[in-house]
Write an enzyme that holds these catalytic residues in place. Structure first.
Site, mmCIF file in Angstrom:
data_model
loop_
_atom_site.group_PDB
_atom_site.id
_atom_site.type_symbol
_atom_site.label_atom_id
_atom_site.label_comp_id
_atom_site.label_asym_id
_atom_site.label_seq_id
_atom_site.Cartn_x
_atom_site.Cartn_y
_atom_site.Cartn_z
ATOM 1 N N ILE A 218 0.809 -1.227 0.000
ATOM 2 C CA ILE A 218 0.000 0.000 0.000
ATOM 3 C C ILE A 218 0.842 1.277 0.000
ATOM 4 O O ILE A 218 0.639 2.147 -0.861
ATOM 5 C CB ILE A 218 -1.010 -0.007 1.188
ATOM 6 C CG1 ILE A 218 -1.950 -1.201 1.056
ATOM 7 C CG2 ILE A 218 -1.767 1.301 1.292
ATOM 8 C CD1 ILE A 218 -2.873 -1.182 -0.132
ATOM 9 N N GLU A 237 12.221 5.742 6.246
ATOM 10 C CA GLU A 237 13.071 4.612 6.617
ATOM 11 C C GLU A 237 13.606 3.946 5.347
ATOM 12 O O GLU A 237 14.785 3.666 5.221
ATOM 13 C CB GLU A 237 12.208 3.644 7.403
ATOM 14 C CG GLU A 237 12.859 2.353 7.711
ATOM 15 C CD GLU A 237 11.954 1.532 8.593
ATOM 16 O OE1 GLU A 237 11.430 2.111 9.565
ATOM 17 O OE2 GLU A 237 11.748 0.350 8.306
HETATM 18 N N1 COA Z 1 -6.085 -11.569 9.000
HETATM 19 C C1 COA Z 1 -5.494 -12.634 8.393
HETATM 20 N N2 COA Z 1 -4.505 -12.528 7.470
HETATM 21 C C2 COA Z 1 -4.075 -11.281 7.176
HETATM 22 C C3 COA Z 1 -4.631 -10.119 7.757
HETATM 23 C C4 COA Z 1 -5.674 -10.304 8.720
HETATM 24 N N3 COA Z 1 -6.264 -9.279 9.337
HETATM 25 N N4 COA Z 1 -4.002 -9.033 7.244
HETATM 26 C C5 COA Z 1 -3.073 -9.483 6.384
HETATM 27 N N5 COA Z 1 -3.126 -10.824 6.335
HETATM 28 C C6 COA Z 1 -2.284 -11.710 5.524
HETATM 29 C C7 COA Z 1 -2.377 -11.345 4.042
HETATM 30 O O1 COA Z 1 -3.485 -11.985 3.447
HETATM 31 C C8 COA Z 1 -1.046 -11.856 3.513
HETATM 32 O O2 COA Z 1 -1.113 -13.272 3.393
HETATM 33 P P1 COA Z 1 -0.379 -14.037 2.165
HETATM 34 O O3 COA Z 1 1.091 -13.732 2.350
HETATM 35 O O4 COA Z 1 -0.740 -15.438 2.371
HETATM 36 O O5 COA Z 1 -0.938 -13.408 0.913
HETATM 37 C C9 COA Z 1 -0.093 -11.565 4.682
HETATM 38 O O6 COA Z 1 -0.910 -11.473 5.861
HETATM 39 C C10 COA Z 1 0.670 -10.239 4.511
HETATM 40 O O7 COA Z 1 -0.287 -9.193 4.341
HETATM 41 P P2 COA Z 1 -0.188 -8.116 3.180
HETATM 42 O O8 COA Z 1 -1.292 -7.151 3.415
HETATM 43 O O9 COA Z 1 -0.089 -8.744 1.847
HETATM 44 O O10 COA Z 1 1.235 -7.519 3.515
HETATM 45 P P3 COA Z 1 2.039 -6.288 2.964
HETATM 46 O O11 COA Z 1 3.241 -6.796 2.302
HETATM 47 O O12 COA Z 1 1.192 -5.310 2.211
HETATM 48 O O13 COA Z 1 2.491 -5.610 4.347
HETATM 49 C C11 COA Z 1 2.139 -5.189 6.678
HETATM 50 C C12 COA Z 1 1.531 -5.145 5.277
HETATM 51 C C13 COA Z 1 1.152 -4.573 7.646
HETATM 52 C C14 COA Z 1 2.440 -6.629 7.085
HETATM 53 C C15 COA Z 1 3.448 -4.352 6.649
HETATM 54 O O14 COA Z 1 3.106 -3.036 6.301
HETATM 55 C C16 COA Z 1 4.170 -4.344 7.967
HETATM 56 O O15 COA Z 1 4.878 -5.268 8.278
HETATM 57 N N6 COA Z 1 4.017 -3.260 8.787
HETATM 58 C C17 COA Z 1 4.687 -3.148 10.080
HETATM 59 C C18 COA Z 1 6.043 -2.493 9.979
HETATM 60 C C19 COA Z 1 5.975 -1.119 9.393
HETATM 61 O O16 COA Z 1 4.957 -0.511 9.214
HETATM 62 N N7 COA Z 1 7.117 -0.578 9.086
HETATM 63 C C20 COA Z 1 7.111 0.767 8.501
HETATM 64 C C21 COA Z 1 8.385 1.325 8.240
HETATM 65 S S1 COA Z 1 9.256 0.352 7.004
#
Ligand code: COA
Length: 431
Positions: A218, A237
């Site tokens: 996103i 970052e």
């Molecule tokens: N319930 C169950 N599964 C969920 C879920 C929920 N509420 N939300 C996400 N998932 C699953 C997705 O379906 C996906 O599964 P898959 O790998 O089998 O497809 C997996 O979790 C990863 O989610 P996704 O939304 O595809 O991840 P992303 O790559 O877009 O990253 C975060 C989203 C939130 C994981 C990521 O932004 C993060 O790690 N944030 C914390 C750290 C951060 O914000 N750092 C910022 C500075 S770098």
């Protein structure tokens, strides 16, 4: 001894270099796209020589052979952020997770996590005998300063980044020349949902803002919708290919920045060769250690600082779970809280959490209560804006009743009725 003689005398094979690791050592590994994969493969191939070697790093992008089944007697992985290739190891008990703010990690190496060996990737030395840490400076600089032994893969394909990103050859004990393409991260796929989220986030971004872009699909997708803005800046970052396009288009100029004007500031980079070519010896790109870039008080010196991060779930109080699904750790806190707090202190700052309203259309990400065991990454006092494809909820300074109402308004329509029923039960009034 000149630096050239020093370098030549300490140039060894990978097998010789990893032979310096001892059983019981703590090995800190440069992470993300800066990972020294050749050294990690050599270390894994030498597993029989080690017992109980602790492997510490954040985002894993390579094979992570040391974390595979059968390696338990030789290696123990300690993740400060769980990456795609180490999720299985942590979930199955073959690895551990240590909760932390990214900005705190370098400090750990001074006391709570003393470093025996640092495994890093560097560029070949320049004329003055300085090697760049390339696309991952973050905690690597501190690992070099604190490790008893520093082993470097010298990769001519690693871009020489500018800023505070170079170390002297005399800070490194072994050099292992090995060229390999820098690990690529493909740009995210942008569908209708991401497009709608991108447009909503873009409506919160003003000309002249300085942006932080978090990890995941996103935050990177949002960049596509900023093409109509002017004079944006970057203090993030990390960033990816999207920044290259906006810089070339003259949208990102860094002209209005109140800290490091004219420069994109970051602590690590993940992208394709397009990004790596763009940052190579580019004086407009300033990479620096994470204890500086992610320090909320440094971030706050940027006026109009806008942080854009993503999450897994939000409850009706505005508690943000970003790193675990229930008790299952899928990533880490990373810099999310560092930047949300920095943006909160910035004059004109805004902190945005942007996410799809559902998990693949099946379950709502806006929930009455977080899944049992979920870690709260951003607490309800820190939360500011939450954005989905259905709109924007501004939660800062609002009551529990108001926040729940605002979040229900941006939930997927298919889940709003049950959320409203929960609201009525919780607040003893009709919605
Ligand atoms: N319930 C169950 N599964 C969920 C879920 C929920 N509420 N939300 C996400 N998932 C699953 C997705 O379906 C996906 O599964 P898959 O790998 O089998 O497809 C997996 O979790 C990863 O989610 P996704 O939304 O595809 O991840 P992303 O790559 O877009 O990253 C975060 C989203 C939130 C994981 C990521 O932004 C993060 O790690 N944030 C914390 C750290 C951060 O914000 N750092 C910022 C500075 S770098």
């Amino acid at each position: 001894m000149s630096w050239k003689e020093y370098y030549a005398a300490r140039t060894v094979t990978a097998a010789e270099a990893v032979g310096r690791i001892r059983s019981g050592d703590r090995v800190v590994v440069q992470h993300a796209c800066g990972e020294p994969s050749y050294l990690l493969d050599a270390m894994t191939a030498n597993a029989g020589a080690y017992e109980n070697v602790e492997i510490v790093h954040m985002v894993a992008m390579g094979q992570a052979g040391y974390a595979q089944p059968g390696m338990e007697a030789h290696f123990r992985h300690n993740a400060l952020f769980v990456g795609g290739t180490t999720r299985g190891a942590v979930a199955e008990g073959r690895g551990d997770f240590t909760p932390c703010f990214f900005s705190d990690v370098p400090g750990f190496f001074e006391d709570v996590l003393p470093v025996d060996v640092a495994l890093i990737t560097v560029t070949p030395p320049d004329e003055e005998g300085r090697c760049s840490l390339g696309v991952s400076v973050d905690y690597t600089m501190a690992a070099v300063k604190h490790a008893k032994t520093v082993i470097a893969q010298v990769n001519r394909k690693m871009p020489f980044t500018c800023g505070v990103s170079a170390v002297d050859v005399t800070e490194i004990d072994c050099f292992v020349p090995y060229d390999a393409p820098v690990i690529p991260l493909a740009p995210p796929k942008i569908g209708a949902v991401e497009e709608a989220i991108g447009k909503n986030v873009a409506s919160l971004v003003r000309d002249g803002d300085t942006l932080q872009l978090g990890i995941g699909a996103i935050p990177d997708a949002v960049l596509k919708f900023l093409a109509g803005k002017r004079d944006l800046g970057i203090h993030s970052e990390m960033f990816s290919d999207g920044v290259v396009d906006l810089a070339r288009a003259g949208v990102i100029t860094n002209r209005k920045k109140t800290l490091h004007p004219g420069k994109c500031v970051a602590t690590f980079l993940m992208g394709t060769q397009k990004l790596y070519d763009f940052v190579d010896r580019n004086p407009d790109i300033y990479l620096a250690p994470v204890e500086y870039v992610n320090d909320p008080f440094v971030i706050a010196q940027n006026d109009n600082m806008v942080s854009i991060n993503s999450c897994v779930q939000v409850d009706l109080m505005g508690q943000i779970a970003s790193e675990s699904i229930g008790l299952t750790q899928i990533s880490g806190t990373g810099g999310q809280v560092d930047f949300i707090r920095g943006a909160a202190r910035s004059r004109g700052g805004r902190a945005i959490i942007a996410m799809p309203s559902t998990v693949k259309g099946k379950t709502s990400k806006i929930v009455p209560v977080l899944d049992a065991g979920a870690a709260v990454t951003t607490c309800r006092c820190d939360v500011d804006y939450v954005v989905t494809e259905y709109g924007i909820a501004h939660l800062k300074g609002r009551t529990l009743r108001e926040r729940a109402r605002a979040l229900i308004a941006i939930a997927h329509p298919g889940f709003r009725e049950e959320l409203k029923m929960e609201w009525e039960r919780r607040f003893h009034t009709a919605f």
